[in-house]
Design an enzyme around this catalytic site. Sequence first.
Site, PDB file in Angstrom:
ATOM      1  N   THR A  78       0.830  -1.209   0.000  1.00  0.00           N
ATOM      2  CA  THR A  78       0.000   0.000   0.000  1.00  0.00           C
ATOM      3  C   THR A  78       0.867   1.263   0.000  1.00  0.00           C
ATOM      4  O   THR A  78       0.497   2.264  -0.613  1.00  0.00           O
ATOM      5  CB  THR A  78      -0.988   0.023   1.189  1.00  0.00           C
ATOM      6  OG1 THR A  78      -0.273  -0.279   2.379  1.00  0.00           O
ATOM      7  CG2 THR A  78      -2.094  -0.984   1.005  1.00  0.00           C
ATOM      8  N   ASN A  95       0.967  -6.294  11.183  1.00  0.00           N
ATOM      9  CA  ASN A  95      -0.254  -5.952  10.461  1.00  0.00           C
ATOM     10  C   ASN A  95      -1.012  -4.868  11.222  1.00  0.00           C
ATOM     11  O   ASN A  95      -1.035  -4.858  12.451  1.00  0.00           O
ATOM     12  CB  ASN A  95      -1.143  -7.201  10.300  1.00  0.00           C
ATOM     13  CG  ASN A  95      -2.184  -7.028   9.216  1.00  0.00           C
ATOM     14  OD1 ASN A  95      -1.851  -6.635   8.093  1.00  0.00           O
ATOM     15  ND2 ASN A  95      -3.435  -7.297   9.527  1.00  0.00           N
ATOM     16  N   GLN A 146       1.233 -12.945  -1.374  1.00  0.00           N
ATOM     17  CA  GLN A 146      -0.126 -12.957  -1.929  1.00  0.00           C
ATOM     18  C   GLN A 146      -0.253 -11.887  -3.009  1.00  0.00           C
ATOM     19  O   GLN A 146      -1.289 -11.789  -3.659  1.00  0.00           O
ATOM     20  CB  GLN A 146      -1.142 -12.665  -0.814  1.00  0.00           C
ATOM     21  CG  GLN A 146      -1.173 -13.700   0.286  1.00  0.00           C
ATOM     22  CD  GLN A 146      -2.053 -13.245   1.448  1.00  0.00           C
ATOM     23  OE1 GLN A 146      -1.640 -12.481   2.305  1.00  0.00           O
ATOM     24  NE2 GLN A 146      -3.283 -13.725   1.478  1.00  0.00           N
ATOM     25  N   HIS A 198      -0.464 -16.000  -5.823  1.00  0.00           N
ATOM     26  CA  HIS A 198      -1.534 -15.579  -6.735  1.00  0.00           C
ATOM     27  C   HIS A 198      -1.001 -15.189  -8.109  1.00  0.00           C
ATOM     28  O   HIS A 198      -1.682 -14.495  -8.861  1.00  0.00           O
ATOM     29  CB  HIS A 198      -2.323 -14.415  -6.117  1.00  0.00           C
ATOM     30  CG  HIS A 198      -3.054 -14.794  -4.863  1.00  0.00           C
ATOM     31  ND1 HIS A 198      -3.196 -13.968  -3.784  1.00  0.00           N
ATOM     32  CD2 HIS A 198      -3.667 -15.955  -4.524  1.00  0.00           C
ATOM     33  CE1 HIS A 198      -3.874 -14.596  -2.826  1.00  0.00           C
ATOM     34  NE2 HIS A 198      -4.166 -15.802  -3.255  1.00  0.00           N
ATOM     35  N   THR A 214      -0.819  -8.893   6.033  1.00  0.00           N
ATOM     36  CA  THR A 214      -1.866  -9.827   5.623  1.00  0.00           C
ATOM     37  C   THR A 214      -2.787 -10.092   6.807  1.00  0.00           C
ATOM     38  O   THR A 214      -2.323 -10.204   7.949  1.00  0.00           O
ATOM     39  CB  THR A 214      -1.271 -11.150   5.082  1.00  0.00           C
ATOM     40  OG1 THR A 214      -2.314 -12.132   4.987  1.00  0.00           O
ATOM     41  CG2 THR A 214      -0.176 -11.695   5.960  1.00  0.00           C
ATOM     42  N   SER A 215      -4.080 -10.180   6.527  1.00  0.00           N
ATOM     43  CA  SER A 215      -5.060 -10.374   7.592  1.00  0.00           C
ATOM     44  C   SER A 215      -5.084 -11.816   8.083  1.00  0.00           C
ATOM     45  O   SER A 215      -5.694 -12.109   9.107  1.00  0.00           O
ATOM     46  CB  SER A 215      -6.446 -10.005   7.075  1.00  0.00           C
ATOM     47  OG  SER A 215      -6.809 -10.900   6.029  1.00  0.00           O
ATOM     48  N   CYS A 249      -2.993 -21.914 -25.280  1.00  0.00           N
ATOM     49  CA  CYS A 249      -1.726 -22.639 -25.470  1.00  0.00           C
ATOM     50  C   CYS A 249      -0.756 -22.458 -24.304  1.00  0.00           C
ATOM     51  O   CYS A 249       0.312 -23.054 -24.291  1.00  0.00           O
ATOM     52  CB  CYS A 249      -1.056 -22.232 -26.789  1.00  0.00           C
ATOM     53  SG  CYS A 249      -0.254 -20.605 -26.737  1.00  0.00           S
ATOM     54  N   ASP A 309       2.208  -7.950  -7.674  1.00  0.00           N
ATOM     55  CA  ASP A 309       2.833  -6.743  -8.213  1.00  0.00           C
ATOM     56  C   ASP A 309       4.313  -6.900  -8.557  1.00  0.00           C
ATOM     57  O   ASP A 309       4.904  -6.011  -9.183  1.00  0.00           O
ATOM     58  CB  ASP A 309       2.647  -5.565  -7.248  1.00  0.00           C
ATOM     59  CG  ASP A 309       3.098  -5.892  -5.815  1.00  0.00           C
ATOM     60  OD1 ASP A 309       4.137  -6.557  -5.650  1.00  0.00           O
ATOM     61  OD2 ASP A 309       2.403  -5.468  -4.874  1.00  0.00           O
TER      62      ASP A 309
HETATM   63 ZN   LIG Z   1      -1.897 -19.112 -27.368  1.00  0.00          ZN
END
Ligand SMILES: [Zn+2]
EC number: 2.3.1.286
Length: 258
Positions: free
Chosen positions: A32, A226, A107, A127, A201-202, A138, A110
């Site tokens: 943040t 946190n 998580q 993530h 993180t929570s 593909c 960025d």
């Molecule tokens: Zn493709």
Amino acid sequence: MSTEDIRGAGGGSGPGGHRPLVAILSGAGISTDSGIPDYRGPNGLWRTDPDAEKLVTYSYYMADPEIRRRSWRLRLTGPALRARPNAGHEAVVRLERAGVPVRVITQNVDGLHQLAGLPERKVLELHGTARTVVCTRCRARSEMEKALERVRAGVADPECLRCGGILKPATVMFGEALDPAVLAEALGTARACEVFLAVGTSLQVEPAASLARVAAEHGARLVIVNADPTPYDALADRVVREPIGRSLPVLLAEFTRS
Ligand SMILES: [Zn+2]
């Protein structure tokens, strides 16, 4: 915050001693300060605006070209790719450069840990990453920036240049499974580490909650940085509520002193 508080019994790095593996689980809170809002948080855009959530929901994204066009436009103007690492990310890099075995489980999508200078192999992205796009047909991967160049040039929904398939960011959208290999490695890290730092993180969503629990069950010292309470605060050896950009550099510097 004394050194003993953090390292605890069995840790430490005295002469001839081993240096404990430090696992750092980072969530939206570490980014943040870099201007990236917490979209997934309880009050985040994706929770409060069902329409915004569609943009990051796999079934909608795949089914609706208008959702994709809107997503690409948002990526062009969004903060994610312009963001720069902050003092929190830099503190983690200093720790690694000081020779402390570090593994970051994040998580965030960025890529700011790597942009700050952390080697790619030290970062597990639960993530995925918004800096890469992947073809849904593909599976070819390419740079997000290259796809955005095409959007800027007027291609509203750029398709895969190899097969014509639908392109999406290499992030885990709602409705998609986490990469089992990444998850297995994260769990292995949680089991093996001697210190597990949860930062920004929570600890209320999976797999973050499980990782903290597994680390604690396997004897890691749990440190939580946190702004808000987490369900694991009672289990933690230390809970820090101060802003991450200020507290994390102080906290991590303690590991590099011997
Ligand atoms: Zn493709």
